[in-house]
Design a protein around this motif. Structure first.
Motif, PDB file in Angstrom:
ATOM      1  N   UNK A  87       0.822  -1.221   0.000  1.00 21.02           N
ATOM      2  CA  UNK A  87       0.000   0.000   0.000  1.00 21.02           C
ATOM      3  C   UNK A  87       0.849   1.261   0.000  1.00 21.02           C
ATOM      4  N   UNK A  88       2.131   1.116   0.325  1.00 27.85           N
ATOM      5  CA  UNK A  88       3.040   2.263   0.287  1.00 27.85           C
ATOM      6  C   UNK A  88       3.618   2.471  -1.118  1.00 27.85           C
ATOM      7  N   UNK A 170       1.745  10.698  -1.443  1.00 23.54           N
ATOM      8  CA  UNK A 170       3.071  10.185  -1.780  1.00 23.54           C
ATOM      9  C   UNK A 170       3.048   8.654  -1.821  1.00 23.54           C
ATOM     10  N   UNK A 171       3.626   8.091  -2.874  1.00 29.88           N
ATOM     11  CA  UNK A 171       3.799   6.645  -2.970  1.00 29.88           C
ATOM     12  C   UNK A 171       5.151   6.346  -3.614  1.00 29.88           C
ATOM     13  N   UNK A 172       5.708   5.178  -3.297  1.00 32.31           N
ATOM     14  CA  UNK A 172       7.033   4.775  -3.789  1.00 32.31           C
ATOM     15  C   UNK A 172       6.888   4.111  -5.154  1.00 32.31           C
ATOM     16  N   UNK A 173       7.675   4.590  -6.140  1.00 32.39           N
ATOM     17  CA  UNK A 173       7.628   3.957  -7.466  1.00 32.39           C
ATOM     18  C   UNK A 173       8.939   3.278  -7.848  1.00 32.39           C
ATOM     19  N   UNK A 174      10.027   3.586  -7.139  1.00 31.26           N
ATOM     20  CA  UNK A 174      11.325   2.924  -7.363  1.00 31.26           C
ATOM     21  C   UNK A 174      11.863   2.515  -5.997  1.00 31.26           C
ATOM     22  N   UNK A 175      12.263   1.258  -5.856  1.00 31.55           N
ATOM     23  CA  UNK A 175      12.698   0.747  -4.552  1.00 31.55           C
ATOM     24  C   UNK A 175      13.750  -0.333  -4.732  1.00 31.55           C
TER      25      UNK A 175
END
Length: 629
Positions: A87-88, A170-175
């Protein structure tokens, strides 16, 4: 959890804390409380393996740093399929993220710091640089790979503004790839397990250590037993694969839908397999069952009574009881192996339990421990026909090998009766004993190994069945370093070497490969890897189990000598550190952890450490303490 993280940056996020619930679900455990503070579970609570850890989803309007913190925290949870952690992430990142790809372990956990330089003032994106001190990576095969001593971890997490029903969030798209855990979280979540395969050309099992989640795996929902069985079916890890094989047919897996295997009230386990295994013969099936039985023995404290393998249609394939499996055991030494040492006169002696009463005074050695009787062995070594510096006793305790006091010659002699003292063809030109032959070591194939430490011609030597022409063994990756000590595993396919290079002696574990004529193969050692990566200087090492070593040494910058158990993959054993002894120069352990450690101390002589006790002097004057091997 998350106590690993943020040691240097403070706690920025309360709502991302994880909730701990006991093994029994109670009201309110499965949901967020509607009042009061939410507190992180502290590290002291990690010892309770029944604590269930759940992640908290991102709150509305969470700042970018809260999203990063929340995601890193959520990776430490028991959340099925890591649904809350996803969900993040943006929808695409959530679909592409593969938590089971690898697990990176960092000493104090990941430390994310904002990096506005990368974003060039763009208010719609945010970049964090995640740093940490790498400890290891656990790969997709569950194999533990220690990090290089001075390596650093430096990866990027990128966030974007994303439309949601609540507005832009805000959400993470590269990790980073896989999971990212601090060391204490890793130790809470994962467990070291030995799985077993057969040594090439032999009916002897070899331990292959891996790390498995202690409770249900979030991705598969399998319990610990089922996960462990599945890892056996997947085959050996890449490092061990060239020298072992599985008796399960290629493609064998658990019957579709199997997620929870459990022992019955007789401590027996039924394992349903897919169609690939349905037509194997009885002999092969029993070897398949032996692989699982030995693996499960290492997993549970209670004795596994039997393993039953079933076909996909539910019919029985075979059953193997615990006693029937002993013929495949990795270590086929006596149930009560002897403890041996070299006395002050250079003779080979044995310690055994008892008192001095009844011992022959002529054969008794200088024992100070009332629980130990010492006596000279029969044969040439016990009579002192050749004074010894170091020894090794064959695993069946019928022969011993000894290096002379000048370090130049290697002898072999029987120790169960009178017999001939045989000088082998192994010699060293080293002018000083410390530059001569190392202590020898026997493997489970009755082959003898020794290192020649001659500065002008350092080499590793192998004697087939302890006799004949010695073979010089090629050791790949040694790069001119000198081998100081050799310890062979019972299975004969792994070797522990103390290697001196650049003024430091470190522990390396190598794989022993044999090619050509099975009776007289060409032997080599390949793919050396660190055995005690935390230690800068190692003084002594001994095998202490099927994939465990006891190591004496000092950490980088440390002044105090330490004794600790290490796994052969370079991870710290669950048994951890041991009580210290004074200036230990040699150490010996048995595969059976119920037997005492034996060591040589420059100050106290031959000392013993029984389980749960303290070190105690057994013999004031003596050296080279060994168990068979």
């Amino acid at each position: 959890m998350g106590a690993d993280r943020g040691r240097g940056r403070g706690r920025r996020l309360r709502s991302a804390a994880l909730l701990g619930c006991g093994g029994v679900l109670v009201a309110g455990c499965a949901s967020m409380p509607d009042s009061g503070d939410v507190h992180a579970v502290q590290a002291s609570q990690r010892a309770d393996s029944q604590v269930q850890v759940y992640a908290v989803p991102p709150r509305e309007g969470a700042a970018a740093d809260e999203i990063v913190d929340g995601f890193l925290e959520a990776m430490t949870s028991d959340d099925p399929q890591f649904a809350t952690a996803r969900k993040y992430l943006t929808p695409q990142a959530a679909r592409n993220w593969k938590p089971d790809q690898a697990t990176t372990v960092l000493a104090d956990g990941p430390n994310p710091q904002p990096n506005r330089v990368s974003d060039k003032g763009d208010a719609s994106s945010f970049t964090f640089t995640v740093t940490g001190k790498p400890v290891a990576v656990v790969d997709k095969q569950h194999a533990y790979q220690p990090a290089a001593a001075k390596s650093t971890y430096n990866e990027t997490i990128h966030l974007v503004r994303q439309n949601t029903p609540s507005g832009k969030e805000w959400r993470i798209d590269v990790l980073p790839e896989g999971l990212l855990l601090g060391q204490s979280d890793f130790q809470r979540i994962y467990r070291s397990v030995n799985k077993y395969y057969f040594a090439s050309g032999q009916d002897r099992l070899v331990a292959d250590p891996v790390y498995v989640r202690q409770r249900n795996d979030p991705e598969t929902q399998m319990n610990l037993v089922t996960q462990t069985v599945r890892t056996v079916l997947e085959g050996p890890t890449n490092w061990l694969r060239p020298v072992v094989g599985s008796r399960f047919p290629s493609g064998t897996a658990l019957k579709e839908g199997t997620k929870s295997l459990s022992f019955d009230d007789r401590n027996a386990l039924k394992v349903p397999l897919n169609e690939r295994a349905s037509n194997v013969g009885g002999g092969q099936c029993r070897k398949m069952a032996a692989q699982l039985l030995f693996t499960l023995r290492d997993l549970t404290a209670t004795r596994v009574s039997q393993v039953e393998l079933d076909r996909a249609n539910g019919s029985q394939l075979c059953v193997l009881g615990g006693d029937q499996a002993e013929g495949y055991a990795p270590d086929r030494t006596s149930p009560k192996p002897g403890q041996y040492f070299v006395d002050a006169q250079g003779r080979l002696a044995r310690m055994r339990a008892g008192t001095h009463e009844g011992a022959d005074a002529a054969d008794s050695v200088d024992s100070t421990d009332g629980d130990v009787v010492t006596e000279l062995v029969p044969g040439p070594f016990g009579r002192g026909e050749q004074k010894l510096r170091t020894v090794a006793v064959e695993r069946d305790e019928r022969r011993a090998a000894g290096v002379t006091t000048d370090g130049r010659s290697l002898y072999v002699a029987p120790i169960v009766s009178d017999g001939e003292l045989v000088k082998t063809l192994v010699t060293s030109q080293g002018k000083d004993p410390k530059d001569g032959l190392s202590a020898p070591s026997w493997d489970g194939r009755d082959d003898l190994w020794v290192a020649d430490r001659d500065p002008d011609h350092p080499r590793l030597l192998h004697l087939d069945h302890g006799q004949g022409q010695p073979q010089e063994v090629d050791v790949a990756g040694l790069n001119g370093a000198r081998i100081e000590q050799v310890r062979m595993s019972a299975d004969g396919v792994r070797i522990a070497l103390l290697v001196n290079e650049g003024g430091h002696t470190t522990l390396r574990i190598g794989r022993v490969e044999r090619i050509g004529d099975p009776e007289h193969p060409q032997v080599s050692v390949v793919e050396l890897r660190p055995g005690a990566p935390q230690m800068e200087d190692v003084t002594a090492v001994s095998w202490a189990g099927r994939s465990r070593l006891v190591v004496v040494g000092k950490e980088s910058g440390g002044l105090q000598q330490q004794l600790r158990y290490m796994q052969t993959d370079g991870s710290l054993s669950a048994a951890g550190n041991l009580p210290g002894a004074n200036r230990v120069t040699e150490i010996a352990a048995a595969d059976d952890e119920r037997l005492p450690l034996v060591a040589h101390s420059r100050e106290d002589g031959i000392v013993r450490l029984p389980p749960g006790a303290n070190w105690k002097t057994a013999v004031k004057t003596g050296s080279s303490p060994v168990y068979p091997g």
